[in-house]
Scaffold this motif. Structure first.
Motif, PDB file in Angstrom:
ATOM      1  N   ASP A   1       0.826  -1.207   0.000  1.00 20.48           N
ATOM      2  CA  ASP A   1       0.000   0.000   0.000  1.00 20.48           C
ATOM      3  C   ASP A   1       0.861   1.258   0.000  1.00 20.48           C
ATOM      4  O   ASP A   1       0.543   2.243  -0.681  1.00 20.48           O
ATOM      5  CB  ASP A   1      -0.958  -0.005   1.188  1.00 20.48           C
ATOM      6  N   GLU A   2       1.969   1.219   0.733  1.00 21.22           N
ATOM      7  CA  GLU A   2       2.828   2.392   0.774  1.00 21.22           C
ATOM      8  C   GLU A   2       3.525   2.608  -0.572  1.00 21.22           C
ATOM      9  O   GLU A   2       3.706   3.747  -1.017  1.00 21.22           O
ATOM     10  CB  GLU A   2       3.875   2.245   1.887  1.00 21.22           C
TER      11      GLU A   2
ATOM     12  N   ARG B   1       0.975   4.225  -2.870  1.00 21.65           N
ATOM     13  CA  ARG B   1       0.705   5.608  -2.475  1.00 21.65           C
ATOM     14  C   ARG B   1       1.861   6.525  -2.866  1.00 21.65           C
ATOM     15  O   ARG B   1       1.653   7.592  -3.453  1.00 21.65           O
ATOM     16  CB  ARG B   1       0.475   5.659  -0.960  1.00 21.65           C
ATOM     17  N   ARG B   2       3.072   6.095  -2.564  1.00 20.30           N
ATOM     18  CA  ARG B   2       4.212   6.963  -2.843  1.00 20.30           C
ATOM     19  C   ARG B   2       4.506   7.040  -4.342  1.00 20.30           C
ATOM     20  O   ARG B   2       4.907   8.095  -4.841  1.00 20.30           O
ATOM     21  CB  ARG B   2       5.438   6.489  -2.064  1.00 20.30           C
TER      22      ARG B   2
ATOM     23  N   ARG C   1       2.468   7.095  -6.768  1.00 16.09           N
ATOM     24  CA  ARG C   1       1.562   8.064  -7.387  1.00 16.09           C
ATOM     25  C   ARG C   1       2.034   9.489  -7.145  1.00 16.09           C
ATOM     26  O   ARG C   1       1.945  10.346  -8.027  1.00 16.09           O
ATOM     27  CB  ARG C   1       0.146   7.865  -6.836  1.00 16.09           C
TER      28      ARG C   1
END
Length: 368
Positions: A205-206, A209-210, A212
């Motif tokens: 997930d990280e 997120r990063r 993007r």
């Protein structure tokens, strides 16, 4: 036929020229085993390998206790046969980092001897695809550096003609990573490449997120966002498509790269000649990547990788991190930000044996 008559092994510790930190570790010491092979006709080949702080004595023990005694008396021209024989002799510990790093010292020395006997530099004997390769630097992008320090280094190498800089990411807060990348992008403009490296520190997930957020900064690739054995996770990130994904420095066999390529789990291959087991498997990985239309930008070891990058058609970048300066007479030449293929016969490294003997922590010799 000239069989191997002697193996001489050194171990030299080198301190990094600058402080090196990333999201998971600090590079405190480069342990550098250096192997000198001599055949019955007096031909010499030199190979080496490395660690970033631990395991050097284990590599030396594996070489001295198991691999080098088997090497003595073998035909130095039969590199494939020797590699396979030693690999299967260590089947209980292969594929593993220590085994691959030990095999690479032998394989590189054999290629050095082959090239010298042929009176050719490695880049020509192994393919001869190009005479230079563009450089990007990692040496000024470590995680502990401030945005101002990152900008100063990027502007300096950009002025020298380098094509890009790698910035370490994985700060505790995404805002800190974004601030560092934004500062560099604003300073260097849109035509300069910025690569980023998470050193396997993100969860799925990280990473999503990063990636993007990072994509808005015109990033060339995101390197090792996830643990190296998470092939499916990297494939997911490639499908997600925010950024090209680069992997390879933590893979220790050609088969591992095959699985990544088959699963479309990477966009850039960063095969490390020491960690993959030597020049023999390195070339196999590079040619395999070419069949998938994937470029090669190897990890570290710039003094040797310059020749390998110039040997193959699908190399894209050479990573600039000075490594062997204290142990060599000279490094490769750089013209307008591009590393020039060495014309020295062999692997292209001119060793300073006085310095090596002065820094040596233990020399062993095995003879027939």
């Amino acid at each position: 036929m000239a069989n191997i008559a002697q193996a001489e092994l050194y171990l030299v510790n080198l301190e990094p020229e600058v402080k090196r930190t990333d999201a998971i570790q600090s590079f405190v010491c480069q342990e550098t085993p250096i192997l000198v092979l001599t055949d019955e006709e007096g031909n010499i080949g030199v190979g080496y390998t490395y660690t970033i702080g631990t395991g050097g004595s284990s590599i030396v023990a594996l070489l001295n206790d198991h691999l080098l005694p088997m090497l003595i008396g073998q035909d130095a021209d039969c590199i494939e046969h020797i590699w396979k024989r030693l690999y299967f002799h260590t089947h209980a510990t292969a594929v593993g980092a220590i085994t691959s790093l030990a095999l690479s010292a032998i394989d590189i020395a054999l290629w050095d001897m082959r090239c010298k006997k042929a009176n050719l530099p490695l880049w020509k004997l192994a393919g001869g695809a190009k005479s230079e390769i563009p450089l990007y630097t990692t040496e000024g992008g470590w995680l502990h550096l401030s945005p101002e320090q990152l900008v100063d280094d990027a502007l300096n190498v950009q002025a020298q003609g380098f094509g890009g800089s790698k910035i370490k990411v994985g700060s505790a807060n995404i805002a800190d990573d974004e601030r560092r990348l934004s500062a560099v992008r604003e300073a260097v403009g849109d035509n300069y490449h910025i690569m980023i490296d998470a050193n396997q520190s993100f969860t799925h997930d990280e990473a999503i997120r990063r990636a993007r957020v990072f994509a808005d900064r015109g990033i060339t690739w995101l390197e090792e966002p996830l643990p190296a054995d998470d092939i499916s996770g990297h494939a997911m990130l490639c499908r997600q498509g925010s950024l090209p994904i680069a992997v390879g420095e933590s893979l220790y066999s050609a088969r591992s790269f095959r699985e990544y390529l088959q699963m479309h789990a990477c966009n850039i291959v960063q095969v490390d000649v020491a960690r993959v087991g030597g020049i023999t498997p390195w070339l196999k990985v590079a040619h395999l990547a070419e069949t998938y239309n994937v470029s090669v930008s190897p990890h570290f070891l710039m003094e040797l990788h310059v020749s390998l990058c110039c040997a193959i058609p699908n190399s894209r970048w050479l990573e600039y991190i000075p490594q062997l300066g204290p142990l060599t007479e000279e490094t490769f030449h750089i013209i307008n930000g591009k590393a020039q293929a060495p014309e020295l016969n062999g692997i292209g490294i001119e060793w300073d044996w006085k310095a090596i003997r002065a820094k040596n922590r233990g020399r062993t010799v095995i003879k027939r």
